[in-house]
Design a protein around this motif. Sequence first.
Motif, PDB file in Angstrom:
ATOM      1  N   GLN A 229      17.674 -11.700 -16.524  1.00 23.20           N
ATOM      2  CA  GLN A 229      18.657 -10.699 -16.277  1.00 23.20           C
ATOM      3  C   GLN A 229      17.987  -9.694 -15.337  1.00 23.20           C
ATOM      4  N   ILE A 230      18.625  -9.478 -14.102  1.00 23.43           N
ATOM      5  CA  ILE A 230      18.230  -8.590 -13.265  1.00 23.43           C
ATOM      6  C   ILE A 230      19.480  -7.400 -13.080  1.00 23.43           C
ATOM      7  N   PHE A 231      18.922  -6.183 -13.348  1.00 25.15           N
ATOM      8  CA  PHE A 231      20.025  -5.186 -13.087  1.00 25.15           C
ATOM      9  C   PHE A 231      20.242  -4.486 -11.817  1.00 25.15           C
ATOM     10  N   LEU A 232      21.497  -4.695 -11.170  1.00 24.42           N
ATOM     11  CA  LEU A 232      21.484  -3.815  -9.847  1.00 24.42           C
ATOM     12  C   LEU A 232      22.408  -2.882 -10.185  1.00 24.42           C
ATOM     13  N   SER A 233      22.025  -1.421  -9.787  1.00 23.85           N
ATOM     14  CA  SER A 233      22.799  -0.243 -10.068  1.00 23.85           C
ATOM     15  C   SER A 233      23.887  -0.154  -9.033  1.00 23.85           C
ATOM     16  N   GLU A 234      24.916   0.452  -9.657  1.00 29.43           N
ATOM     17  CA  GLU A 234      26.484   0.750  -8.697  1.00 29.43           C
ATOM     18  C   GLU A 234      25.791   1.331  -7.379  1.00 29.43           C
ATOM     19  N   ASN A 235      25.004   2.490  -7.504  1.00 32.28           N
ATOM     20  CA  ASN A 235      24.478   2.962  -6.244  1.00 32.28           C
ATOM     21  C   ASN A 235      23.648   2.094  -5.466  1.00 32.28           C
ATOM     22  N   LEU A 236      22.783   1.244  -6.005  1.00 33.44           N
ATOM     23  CA  LEU A 236      22.195   0.215  -5.056  1.00 33.44           C
ATOM     24  C   LEU A 236      23.153  -0.766  -4.155  1.00 33.44           C
ATOM     25  N   ILE A 237      24.062  -1.132  -5.015  1.00 25.75           N
ATOM     26  CA  ILE A 237      25.128  -1.909  -4.392  1.00 25.75           C
ATOM     27  C   ILE A 237      25.791  -1.296  -3.281  1.00 25.75           C
ATOM     28  N   LYS A 238      26.348   0.027  -3.368  1.00 28.70           N
ATOM     29  CA  LYS A 238      26.931   0.837  -2.578  1.00 28.70           C
ATOM     30  C   LYS A 238      26.135   1.026  -1.505  1.00 28.70           C
ATOM     31  N   GLU A 239      24.831   1.413  -1.467  1.00 27.94           N
ATOM     32  CA  GLU A 239      23.925   1.335  -0.394  1.00 27.94           C
ATOM     33  C   GLU A 239      23.905   0.201   0.280  1.00 27.94           C
ATOM     34  N   LEU A 240      23.605  -0.921  -0.314  1.00 28.93           N
ATOM     35  CA  LEU A 240      23.369  -2.326   0.538  1.00 28.93           C
ATOM     36  C   LEU A 240      24.452  -2.407   1.172  1.00 28.93           C
ATOM     37  N   LYS A 241      25.617  -2.430   0.530  1.00 29.34           N
ATOM     38  CA  LYS A 241      26.940  -2.850   1.333  1.00 29.34           C
ATOM     39  C   LYS A 241      27.223  -1.896   2.434  1.00 29.34           C
ATOM     40  N   THR A 242      26.926  -0.419   2.239  1.00 30.72           N
ATOM     41  CA  THR A 242      27.206   0.703   3.570  1.00 30.72           C
ATOM     42  C   THR A 242      26.171   0.212   4.631  1.00 30.72           C
ATOM     43  N   LYS A 243      24.908  -0.132   4.504  1.00 33.67           N
ATOM     44  CA  LYS A 243      23.837  -0.507   5.368  1.00 33.67           C
ATOM     45  C   LYS A 243      24.083  -1.675   5.934  1.00 33.67           C
ATOM     46  N   ILE A 244      24.804  -2.673   5.419  1.00 34.53           N
ATOM     47  CA  ILE A 244      25.120  -3.979   6.288  1.00 34.53           C
ATOM     48  C   ILE A 244      26.451  -3.841   6.895  1.00 34.53           C
ATOM     49  N   GLU A 245      27.208  -2.946   6.366  1.00 37.73           N
ATOM     50  CA  GLU A 245      28.409  -2.912   7.213  1.00 37.73           C
ATOM     51  C   GLU A 245      28.260  -1.945   8.432  1.00 37.73           C
ATOM     52  N   ILE A 246      27.175  -1.027   8.226  1.00 36.52           N
ATOM     53  CA  ILE A 246      26.855  -0.110   9.504  1.00 36.52           C
ATOM     54  C   ILE A 246      26.308  -1.210  10.591  1.00 36.52           C
ATOM     55  N   ARG A 247      25.471  -1.918  10.206  1.00 32.17           N
ATOM     56  CA  ARG A 247      24.558  -2.857  11.191  1.00 32.17           C
ATOM     57  C   ARG A 247      25.659  -3.726  11.718  1.00 32.17           C
ATOM     58  N   SER A 248      26.627  -4.407  10.999  1.00 29.30           N
ATOM     59  CA  SER A 248      27.443  -5.468  11.565  1.00 29.30           C
ATOM     60  C   SER A 248      28.660  -4.972  12.119  1.00 29.30           C
ATOM     61  N   GLU A 249      28.944  -3.696  11.730  1.00 27.66           N
ATOM     62  CA  GLU A 249      30.391  -3.132  12.140  1.00 27.66           C
ATOM     63  C   GLU A 249      31.463  -3.752  11.349  1.00 27.66           C
ATOM     64  N   LYS A 250      31.394  -4.197  10.443  1.00 25.37           N
ATOM     65  CA  LYS A 250      32.446  -5.344   9.610  1.00 25.37           C
ATOM     66  C   LYS A 250      32.426  -4.705   8.329  1.00 25.37           C
ATOM     67  N   LYS A 251      33.550  -5.031   7.640  1.00 24.65           N
ATOM     68  CA  LYS A 251      33.623  -4.974   6.388  1.00 24.65           C
ATOM     69  C   LYS A 251      33.494  -6.393   5.425  1.00 24.65           C
ATOM     70  N   TYR A 252      33.079  -6.103   4.189  1.00 29.94           N
ATOM     71  CA  TYR A 252      32.569  -7.214   3.510  1.00 29.94           C
ATOM     72  C   TYR A 252      33.130  -6.977   1.895  1.00 29.94           C
ATOM     73  N   SER A 253      33.353  -8.022   1.231  1.00 28.29           N
ATOM     74  CA  SER A 253      33.744  -7.862  -0.103  1.00 28.29           C
ATOM     75  C   SER A 253      32.416  -7.744  -0.931  1.00 28.29           C
ATOM     76  N   THR A 254      32.484  -6.830  -1.908  1.00 29.73           N
ATOM     77  CA  THR A 254      31.389  -6.838  -2.885  1.00 29.73           C
ATOM     78  C   THR A 254      30.857  -8.145  -3.216  1.00 29.73           C
ATOM     79  N   HIS A 255      31.604  -9.162  -3.519  1.00 33.48           N
ATOM     80  CA  HIS A 255      31.249 -10.405  -3.952  1.00 33.48           C
ATOM     81  C   HIS A 255      30.285 -11.303  -2.982  1.00 33.48           C
ATOM     82  N   SER A 256      30.963 -11.016  -1.628  1.00 32.43           N
ATOM     83  CA  SER A 256      30.127 -11.556  -0.549  1.00 32.43           C
ATOM     84  C   SER A 256      28.807 -11.201  -0.316  1.00 32.43           C
TER      85      SER A 256
END
Length: 448
Positions: A229-256
């Motif tokens: 098991q590997i735990f990913l905190s909600e804050n880590l997921i949000k931070e990862l999602k935000t940084k990826i969307e800033i760099r790409s200037e696109k929106k992605y689902s959390t699953h993606s």
Amino acid sequence: MILLKTNPTKYDMVIVKATNPNDTNSIWKFSQLDLNLLKMVIKGLWVYDILLDENEMKASLGMVLNHYPHLSGRVEHNGTGITMNNEGVSFYVKHQNNLKISDVQQIKNLHNYFNKGINIPGFVKGKTAPLSIQLTHLSDGCILSIHCSHVCLDGQGFFSFLNNWSKTVKKEPIGEILLALPPNILSPKYTKEEATKLAVAKQWYRVGLTSLLQLIWQKMTRVNQRTVQIFLSENLIKELKTKIEIRSEKKYSTHSILSALIVKLCNDLNGFTTNKPYSLVTVMNLRNRLKGIGQEYVGNAVTNIATPEFQSDLKLEEIAAIVNDTIKSMIEAEDNRLEEYVQLNIAAAQYTLPYVPFNLTTMNGSKPTCIYINNLSKFPIYECDFGKKNPVFSYPNDLPDQVKLWPSTPDKPGVNIYFSGYLAKNYSKIKNKREWLSGVIERENLPD
């Protein structure tokens, strides 16, 4: 509620029957989606730090079975469905006051330790119910364990059943429940010859001797039973999602986003230092996506969607886009693409064709590059309070998903990634696991 008490041995056991069954002669017909899972069992286990009222739970189970009559029935003699004859469900109660909640995680094979289980040969022959329930009292709480034949419920159906049972205890209304699939799924679309030609034309992968030997070897060595098991905190997921969307200037689902991260984690676990081709297989819910299957349907309504191959050195957002586009192209197409895809999968299973839409050889190798992901993180797994209190922990089922996404506990928001098989074996060799996870993410050079 109808309770038939048996002679207690190690357990107290009653047979719970639906309190107000409809037609006890009617038959619930298996679809091919169900038959694919006839000998599989979906299991759930919930830990409570209070004692649940067993009499209240038995009474409410009898009421909720009115809405799930196939769970109280028996497989008919020719194995094509379940006679909804209300012969009842086994409800076991066991007292283990020598155990504490803190002891539970030390027990191996938890799902089978805390449930008598379903005898699959007996179930297939119509001798036992498709559902087995056990409530175990501990010194400081209790454990609710549910085993159900996968032929009757898929993941959404399973957790919806549990929550509807909980609502029944609280005397809350439950929504509509549907047992019937539409004709476009039940009726065969292709002959064997047509299905074979179409699978070849679509370049599906042929299941060869290598794939079969890999599966046999995994079973012999029990590597497929390894889980980490590997735990990913909600804050880590949000931070990862935000940084990826800033760099790409696109929106992605959390699953993606999580799927893209999993590729990077798997590539590191595989020990690859050069670029490698990968593909991802997503378990997709067909409800409200395939014509005629609504959210109310409780039987099996999922399919597996595979991405085309891509290179492991792609950026996270590029992989996320591939996952997102693959799923969208299937569900938003106006040419019945999804229905045809599901029908071809059904025909391949019905005729036992040696073709599948993803590469089993690269999935089952010691360094897998075809990654199968079952995302259960959005299911209401922690909402079953039975009028008392929400569970403090829930263990994921033990089905052999290569990667499983599971919600973490409400007091620790986030997602647990469960790796199994060779991925779990490779992960167990890592000494500092927290630094390893951070290192994989840092190498993606996301913006601050």
